[in-house]
Design a protein around this motif. Sequence first.
Motif, short mmCIF file in Angstrom:
data_model
loop_
_atom_site.label_atom_id
_atom_site.label_comp_id
_atom_site.label_asym_id
_atom_site.label_seq_id
_atom_site.Cartn_x
_atom_site.Cartn_y
_atom_site.Cartn_z
N UNK A 1 -19.71 93.41 -68.27
CA UNK A 1 -19.55 92.34 -67.48
C UNK A 1 -19.58 91.12 -68.13
N UNK B 1 -25.01 95.17 -68.11
CA UNK B 1 -24.37 94.08 -67.48
C UNK B 1 -23.46 93.53 -68.92
N UNK C 1 -16.44 90.83 -70.48
CA UNK C 1 -15.14 90.46 -69.70
C UNK C 1 -15.06 88.89 -69.33
N UNK C 2 -16.36 88.42 -69.12
CA UNK C 2 -16.45 87.15 -68.55
C UNK C 2 -16.50 86.15 -69.84
N UNK D 1 -8.99 87.11 -68.24
CA UNK D 1 -9.76 88.43 -68.07
C UNK D 1 -9.40 89.32 -66.75
N UNK D 2 -8.30 90.03 -66.47
CA UNK D 2 -8.28 90.71 -65.31
C UNK D 2 -8.53 92.02 -65.44
N UNK D 3 -8.56 92.79 -64.41
CA UNK D 3 -8.85 94.10 -64.21
C UNK D 3 -7.97 94.94 -65.14
#
Lengths: 341, 341
Positions: B277, B274, B280-281, B133-135
């Motif tokens: 977030x 959130x 993504x995580x 999970x990168x930007x």
Amino acid sequence: MKLILDAMGGDDAPNAIVEGAIAAQRDFDDCELVLVGRQEAVQAAFEKNKCKALPERVSILDAREVIEMTDDPANAFRRKKDSSMTVGLNLLKAGQGDAFISAGSTGALLSASTLLVRRAKGIRRAAVAPVIPTGCGGSVLIDGGTNAECTPEYLVQFAFMGSVYAQYILGREKPRVGLLNIGAEPGKGDTLRQETYALLTRLAEEGSLNFVGNVESREAVFGQADVIVADGFSGNILLKAMEGTAMYFTKLLKEAFQSSTKAKLGYLLSRGGMSDMKRIMDYREVGGSCILGIQKPIIKAHGASDGKAIYYAIRQARNAVACNVCGIIADHAAQLSGAGN
Amino acid sequence: MKLILDAMGGDDAPNAIVEGAIAAQRDFDDCELVLVGRQEAVQAAFEKNKCKALPERVSILDAREVIEMTDDPANAFRRKKDSSMTVGLNLLKAGQGDAFISAGSTGALLSASTLLVRRAKGIRRAAVAPVIPTGCGGSVLIDGGTNAECTPEYLVQFAFMGSVYAQYILGREKPRVGLLNIGAEPGKGDTLRQETYALLTRLAEEGSLNFVGNVESREAVFGQADVIVADGFSGNILLKAMEGTAMYFTKLLKEAFQSSTKAKLGYLLSRGGMSDMKRIMDYREVGGSCILGIQKPIIKAHGASDGKAIYYAIRQARNAVACNVCGIIADHAAQLSGAGN
């Protein structure tokens, strides 16, 4: 004690270095500080920080050149003999100071330290040893990025040096030394890890080291070891992956808190509880990274250091001198040079 | 298409596998699912999940043995010929299925895949290629932990395979291929990196690959490359450091939100923002990791997979089959086996 500062190293030099020095001078009355760099620039930074006269126990040593990030790290200190780094390290070598602190080029600092101040006898490689913010209150990572290619002997020496540092500077009684690896069981990893594992096990059996076995990077983050032993390549991958992930997570968290008025209010209510988290993630309180294996303490501060970070780097140098970390490592050197052969 | 599932692999097998299969059967009506494992245990799991009869397009193939995490990965599939993994992979090899999914032992799955289903012709090593999970919305990391010791030739082949995967599965038009290294400039890192850098540069000049140079792990996290090329040792260090740091950060954040009544209220107000977030995580939506370099698609799901994670792993296998990733890699293999010699 006398601490020598590279006043010209780092993104915000000399201002950050001067700010840090002023704060440290106030708190540590057992320290004399020598700032090496362009006299007039350093002087001006003191004036900017409301010091018309230099504070007590602070002096400036003029050096006209500056090692830039674009200079070849291997030769910069030789080519620029009148640079703040070269002059400062020569002062340390000559016994006119007890430790050196620089936020300049890591590569140049490492070459210059090794070739001017020299490694402790018996030590094969010096290594930068950052304290990284893990779940056990911080772990020494050695090597953090200095030696991309290592032998089992180097890693065993890193284990020893890291253990001394964790014991005397971080105050861990019997520092747990872990070998950074890609599996917990013995026999995991490449040949380098397998051979190092065997050597560290033998040293643990002899009682010379508290080797706790292989540590995967996930468990390392949670604080499974006080000392994380790695080659400079994988050590640097770990270090910057933690840094990157923490920065990325922080960015996502900020975006989450700004996503609505409700979320903004939520932030205002909860931010008090987040101070611990911020403190843990704040690289500045760690100070710098000690370069271990050199005869005298050398502290590499982050290139982006501000005054606060420099203050903590000075505190770290002071601790390293007070605890005689380099002397203890030198005393172990005979033992170290025997291991891994 | 027909997808074969190892019903006995993973911490919560067979229940998680059955849950995932039920959800996938509902959503993907172009898929037949074969669950390989102990007939009665798999049957019972379906009943527990309110399926008295097996759903349409779902069947069970009985296999009496289970490969355990304690079995020797190199030989387990041979010693346990009637294990769910061996039976499933033999089915795939025989052409009676299009892909295989397992949450069992990575090492055993890799050995068994290589020796039963075989590598694509010309490919020197298979490698597990997780999407991390990168930007940039996720990057393919290859090798994620399979081959601790690598040659430049292996890394060049990983670069190719990762690029194919990023293009066809992640939909990146000209995937940016980066070499995981400890500095951005050419010439950084160890001999392996320097030699690989030269080979990748040549391939980029020929137009066969969009090589964007060295990538440090901090920038990798922020999404500087669609494909991160690494040896299995440093790749695994990166992968687990990101995982560990994200978990550690989450833990600190939870503690912060629970530290006071005010903070708890803050959480309630801000948690809506959130969700991104968290998503993504959440490793589960990534599915599993494709083992690239084998003649047919093999998906390794996380050992801790729940039904949702298995569902996404099935979806990933379906995509790999639909996009013919293995066929494209095989077509490139002649070109690949020429590079790096």
